[in-house]
Design an enzyme around this catalytic site. Structure first.
Site, short mmCIF file in Angstrom:
data_model
loop_
_atom_site.label_atom_id
_atom_site.label_comp_id
_atom_site.label_asym_id
_atom_site.label_seq_id
_atom_site.Cartn_x
_atom_site.Cartn_y
_atom_site.Cartn_z
N HIS A 242 8.66 5.16 -3.90
CA HIS A 242 7.56 3.98 -4.28
C HIS A 242 8.20 3.33 -5.37
O HIS A 242 8.71 3.87 -6.43
CB HIS A 242 6.36 4.67 -4.40
CG HIS A 242 5.41 5.18 -3.43
ND1 HIS A 242 6.01 5.89 -2.36
CD2 HIS A 242 4.20 4.60 -2.74
CE1 HIS A 242 5.32 5.95 -1.43
NE2 HIS A 242 4.12 5.19 -1.71
N ALA B 93 -4.70 7.65 -4.46
CA ALA B 93 -3.32 7.43 -3.76
C ALA B 93 -2.74 5.86 -3.94
O ALA B 93 -3.01 5.27 -4.75
CB ALA B 93 -3.64 7.72 -2.33
N HIS B 94 -1.41 6.15 -3.25
CA HIS B 94 -0.70 4.62 -3.51
C HIS B 94 -1.53 3.48 -3.30
O HIS B 94 -2.27 3.14 -2.25
CB HIS B 94 0.77 4.63 -2.81
CG HIS B 94 0.71 4.78 -1.58
ND1 HIS B 94 1.62 5.25 -0.72
CD2 HIS B 94 -0.44 4.59 -0.62
CE1 HIS B 94 1.17 4.95 0.47
NE2 HIS B 94 0.16 4.72 0.70
N CYS B 95 -1.23 2.27 -4.06
CA CYS B 95 -1.80 0.90 -3.76
C CYS B 95 -3.32 0.69 -3.68
O CYS B 95 -3.79 -0.40 -3.37
CB CYS B 95 -1.39 0.58 -2.36
SG CYS B 95 0.54 0.39 -2.19
N SER C 136 -4.37 2.28 -0.28
CA SER C 136 -4.74 1.08 -0.11
C SER C 136 -6.08 0.50 0.06
O SER C 136 -6.46 -0.42 0.70
CB SER C 136 -3.84 0.47 1.15
OG SER C 136 -2.52 0.64 1.21
#
Length: 299
Positions: free
Chosen positions: A167, A209-211, A229
């Site tokens: 990432h 989590a990511h984003c 996301s």
């Protein structure tokens, strides 16, 4: 950087050696992005996105006309991520970390030497790990044993082998945020950072989590899992042990009841409950009906 900087060992066909400064999927909002598409419908979506400068597509679409720079591949997804791995490596941060003199950092905390910014009066407790790409703004607190800026869990196949994609995004934590113990917040990827808004409070053992974009003045209670996301508005409250599925949008002022599993968007001011989560009044109505049926069957 130009396409030719990355494809010495990758067999690709292209006509223009174009420049790009981001790599992402077809719905990207970041300028000068290289993307991929394996079907014509996604290629058309990419073609209509002004942020995209190049598309890696299968050779079966070689007759397709596009306004973008086209790159032809036998395995577009695999080759896209091969380039992405090289691109991440070449764009690693070299900026020395900044830690305010008024920040209180426990000696056992681990803070990456590059790519970190810690503002005034920030408190970092025992055994916290702060990784590259993290910004923590003024007056925020990170309690013991939390990890901020971890790699997200995005698994792709390259040449038939599963890899966890590195990432290259950030975690941006606003002012007056508090993150309790044993939390994990993953960094963003492909032009979308993970963002925690001002005055938001996150209880222990929460996974972001990511984003994820998390708004201001939110309260996230223990054991919550927010998948990648998601976009969560201001003044949202998420009850203990709730799960929010990928890409969900939760509008301002919404409430998620304890233990709910959210698989669809939540409207402004709405309360949802249950597995799978539904409008709270609908959940209560169904419970009343079920109780009536149960009592009737018990007679």
């Amino acid at each position: 950087m130009r396409l030719s900087d990355f494809i010495e060992d990758i067999k690709l066909e292209y006509s223009n050696n174009f420049e790009f400064s981001n790599m992402a999927t077809v719905d990207t909002k970041v300028k000068k992005t290289l993307t991929y598409a394996v079907e014509s419908q996604f290629a058309k979506q990419a073609d209509n996105n002004d942020n995209i400068v190049g598309i890696i597509i299968p050779k079966s679409l070689s007759g397709w006309k596009s306004q973008k720079n086209l790159v032809f591949s036998e395995a577009p997804i695999s080759d896209f991520y091969k380039i992405f791995l090289l691109w991440v490596e070449k764009n690693k941060s070299i900026e020395v970390s900044h830690i305010s003199q008024t920040a209180k950092i426990h000696p056992s905390a681990s803070i990456e030497k590059v790519g970190v910014y810690i503002g005034d009066n920030v408190v970092i407790e025992e055994n916290v790990i702060i990784k590259e790409g993290v910004t923590i703004n003024d007056n925020s607190i990170v309690r013991s044993n939390s990890v901020i800026g971890n790699e997200g869990f995005d698994v792709k196949k390259i040449d038939g082998k599963s890899i966890v994609v590195p990432h290259n995004g950030k975690v941006i934590i606003g002012k007056n945020v508090e993150i309790q113990s044993l939390c994990n917040i993953d960094k963003g990827i492909m032009g979308r950072d993970t963002i925690i808004g001002d005055y938001t409070k996150i209880d222990s053992m929460v996974h972001i989590a990511h984003c994820v974009h998390l708004g201001k003045n939110c309260v996230i209670v223990a054991n919550v899992m927010v998948s990648g996301s998601c976009t969560i508005g201001d003044d949202v409250r998420i009850g203990p042990s709730s799960t929010i599925s990928n890409g969900i949008k939760i509008a301002n002022g919404a409430k998620i009841s304890i233990g709910s599993t959210v698989i669809s968007d939540v409207k402004e001011g709405q309360t949802v409950t249950g597995y799978f989560a539904k409008k709270h009044s609908h959940f209560l109505f169904e419970q009343i009906l079920l109780n009536k049926l149960r009592k009737k069957n018990e007679r």
